[in-house]
Motif scaffolding. Sequence first.
Motif, PDB file in Angstrom:
ATOM      1  N   ILE A 194      -8.683 -18.840   4.969  1.00 52.47           N
ATOM      2  CA  ILE A 194      -9.549 -18.086   4.063  1.00 52.47           C
ATOM      3  C   ILE A 194      -8.785 -16.939   3.421  1.00 52.47           C
ATOM      4  N   VAL A 195      -8.023 -16.229   4.219  1.00 57.80           N
ATOM      5  CA  VAL A 195      -7.154 -15.156   3.723  1.00 57.80           C
ATOM      6  C   VAL A 195      -5.756 -15.416   4.290  1.00 57.80           C
ATOM      7  N   PRO A 196      -4.906 -16.157   3.565  1.00 54.51           N
ATOM      8  CA  PRO A 196      -3.560 -16.460   4.078  1.00 54.51           C
ATOM      9  C   PRO A 196      -2.818 -15.189   4.469  1.00 54.51           C
ATOM     10  N   HIS A 197      -2.138 -15.237   5.609  1.00 51.23           N
ATOM     11  CA  HIS A 197      -1.545 -14.002   6.128  1.00 51.23           C
ATOM     12  C   HIS A 197      -0.451 -13.454   5.220  1.00 51.23           C
ATOM     13  N   ASP A 198       0.247 -14.344   4.464  1.00 55.31           N
ATOM     14  CA  ASP A 198       1.270 -13.820   3.556  1.00 55.31           C
ATOM     15  C   ASP A 198       0.637 -13.048   2.396  1.00 55.31           C
ATOM     16  N   GLU A 199      -0.574 -13.464   1.986  1.00 54.25           N
ATOM     17  CA  GLU A 199      -1.297 -12.726   0.945  1.00 54.25           C
ATOM     18  C   GLU A 199      -1.731 -11.365   1.479  1.00 54.25           C
ATOM     19  N   MET A 200      -2.210 -11.334   2.719  1.00 57.30           N
ATOM     20  CA  MET A 200      -2.587 -10.066   3.323  1.00 57.30           C
ATOM     21  C   MET A 200      -1.386  -9.134   3.417  1.00 57.30           C
ATOM     22  N   GLU A 201      -0.250  -9.657   3.875  1.00 57.81           N
ATOM     23  CA  GLU A 201       0.955  -8.841   4.004  1.00 57.81           C
ATOM     24  C   GLU A 201       1.386  -8.305   2.643  1.00 57.81           C
ATOM     25  N   ARG A 202       1.309  -9.137   1.613  1.00 58.70           N
ATOM     26  CA  ARG A 202       1.695  -8.699   0.267  1.00 58.70           C
ATOM     27  C   ARG A 202       0.807  -7.561  -0.214  1.00 58.70           C
ATOM     28  N   ALA A 203      -0.499  -7.718  -0.031  1.00 54.98           N
ATOM     29  CA  ALA A 203      -1.433  -6.695  -0.503  1.00 54.98           C
ATOM     30  C   ALA A 203      -1.297  -5.399   0.290  1.00 54.98           C
ATOM     31  N   MET A 204      -1.205  -5.516   1.598  1.00 54.64           N
ATOM     32  CA  MET A 204      -1.156  -4.307   2.425  1.00 54.64           C
ATOM     33  C   MET A 204       0.191  -3.602   2.324  1.00 54.64           C
ATOM     34  N   SER A 205       1.234  -4.326   1.948  1.00 50.98           N
ATOM     35  CA  SER A 205       2.542  -3.682   1.796  1.00 50.98           C
ATOM     36  C   SER A 205       2.553  -2.700   0.628  1.00 50.98           C
ATOM     37  N   LYS A 206       1.592  -2.844  -0.282  1.00 48.13           N
ATOM     38  CA  LYS A 206       1.507  -1.959  -1.439  1.00 48.13           C
ATOM     39  C   LYS A 206       0.691  -0.691  -1.156  1.00 48.13           C
ATOM     40  N   VAL A 207       0.047  -0.670  -0.013  1.00 45.59           N
ATOM     41  CA  VAL A 207      -0.800   0.475   0.334  1.00 45.59           C
ATOM     42  C   VAL A 207       0.057   1.673   0.706  1.00 45.59           C
ATOM     43  N   ARG A 208      -0.202   2.802   0.093  1.00 49.99           N
ATOM     44  CA  ARG A 208       0.489   4.033   0.448  1.00 49.99           C
ATOM     45  C   ARG A 208      -0.193   4.689   1.631  1.00 49.99           C
ATOM     46  N   THR A 209       0.560   5.410   2.412  1.00 54.11           N
ATOM     47  CA  THR A 209       0.004   6.121   3.559  1.00 54.11           C
ATOM     48  C   THR A 209       0.409   7.591   3.495  1.00 54.11           C
ATOM     49  N   GLN A 210      -0.375   8.420   4.142  1.00 58.40           N
ATOM     50  CA  GLN A 210      -0.007   9.822   4.266  1.00 58.40           C
ATOM     51  C   GLN A 210       1.200   9.943   5.192  1.00 58.40           C
ATOM     52  N   LYS A 211       1.867  11.062   5.112  1.00 58.21           N
ATOM     53  CA  LYS A 211       3.049  11.295   5.942  1.00 58.21           C
ATOM     54  C   LYS A 211       2.704  11.156   7.425  1.00 58.21           C
ATOM     55  N   GLY A 212       3.506  10.383   8.130  1.00 56.34           N
ATOM     56  CA  GLY A 212       3.311  10.200   9.557  1.00 56.34           C
ATOM     57  C   GLY A 212       2.330   9.114   9.933  1.00 56.34           C
ATOM     58  N   ILE A 213       1.688   8.507   8.953  1.00 56.87           N
ATOM     59  CA  ILE A 213       0.690   7.464   9.217  1.00 56.87           C
ATOM     60  C   ILE A 213       1.383   6.107   9.282  1.00 56.87           C
ATOM     61  N   ILE A 214       1.046   5.315  10.289  1.00 50.19           N
ATOM     62  CA  ILE A 214       1.664   4.002  10.484  1.00 50.19           C
ATOM     63  C   ILE A 214       0.584   2.929  10.547  1.00 50.19           C
ATOM     64  N   MET A 215       0.721   1.903   9.709  1.00 38.67           N
ATOM     65  CA  MET A 215      -0.174   0.752   9.747  1.00 38.67           C
ATOM     66  C   MET A 215       0.568  -0.367  10.480  1.00 38.67           C
ATOM     67  N   THR A 216       0.143  -0.655  11.682  1.00 45.14           N
ATOM     68  CA  THR A 216       0.794  -1.663  12.517  1.00 45.14           C
ATOM     69  C   THR A 216       0.211  -3.042  12.215  1.00 45.14           C
ATOM     70  N   HIS A 217       1.088  -4.015  11.944  1.00 49.37           N
ATOM     71  CA  HIS A 217       0.645  -5.377  11.647  1.00 49.37           C
ATOM     72  C   HIS A 217       0.945  -6.284  12.830  1.00 49.37           C
ATOM     73  N   ASP A 218      -0.011  -7.160  13.160  1.00 47.46           N
ATOM     74  CA  ASP A 218       0.206  -8.150  14.207  1.00 47.46           C
ATOM     75  C   ASP A 218      -0.365  -9.487  13.745  1.00 47.46           C
ATOM     76  N   ILE A 219       0.503 -10.466  13.574  1.00 43.94           N
ATOM     77  CA  ILE A 219       0.088 -11.804  13.173  1.00 43.94           C
ATOM     78  C   ILE A 219      -0.113 -12.639  14.438  1.00 43.94           C
ATOM     79  N   ILE A 220      -1.337 -13.134  14.635  1.00 43.08           N
ATOM     80  CA  ILE A 220      -1.686 -13.891  15.832  1.00 43.08           C
ATOM     81  C   ILE A 220      -1.366 -15.363  15.607  1.00 43.08           C
ATOM     82  N   LYS A 221      -0.411 -15.876  16.354  1.00 41.54           N
ATOM     83  CA  LYS A 221       0.085 -17.233  16.173  1.00 41.54           C
ATOM     84  C   LYS A 221      -1.033 -18.272  16.326  1.00 41.54           C
TER      85      LYS A 221
END
Length: 227
Positions: free
Chosen positions: A159-186
């Motif tokens: 429904i939402v291919p993980h490579d599409e999610m990674e592409r979209a979320m990689s463009k998201v800016r974050t505030q200083k010190g903020i970390i968006m952790t990604h985990d792809i469930i096999k």
Amino acid sequence: MPDVIIPGPAGRLEGKYSPSKTPGAPVALILHAHPRGGGHMDTPVSTMMYDEFKERGFSVLRFNFRGVGRSQGTYDQGLGELSDAATALDWAQAHNPNASYCWVAGHSFGAWIAMQLLMRRPEIAGFISVSPPTNMYDFSFLAPCPASGLIAHGESDAIVPHDEMERAMSKVRTQKGIIMTHDIIKGAGHLFTDHLEPLEASVKTYLDKRLPEVDVERAEMANTGKR
């Protein structure tokens, strides 16, 4: 796990609430998947996240969006559902006026709503975003993302291919010190059918690492008089 009825913007909202026994405990709000795709507050993913926060001493609330279960109203394209989520968080905070901080967690459509709520409520210190539907909704409102969190996604999500999610979320800016952790469930799909255990392990691992860091951050903010 008492059933609760929350006065919502379109009528009553049906929920389940587990209050913490610890004074000043944090609050967590759980948001379910799309109402028109079978999403409701008792799906396995929503229940699992509810239980994980409950086990860590949070006061936890999950509820049905408008038009789902015994919640009144009708589906409102996300606008009304965001109001439902804000109202539910207000309710949880009113019942926990000394809560140290809040977290939001959502699955699919609920993840989209959760991330919007995150941008509007500075007291939210972290998030769990499962299968964010980045190919269906615009996530550019995360500009920048104000809190660290976990994004968990299925490797075999059709429904939402993980490579599409990674592409979209990689463009998201974050505030200083903020970390968006990604985990792809096999091997997991969008609903994590037959893959709930590895998703649960991912959530457990992230919370066990992140929550002590949040406690330290909040203590430092209190000592310096920041909010």
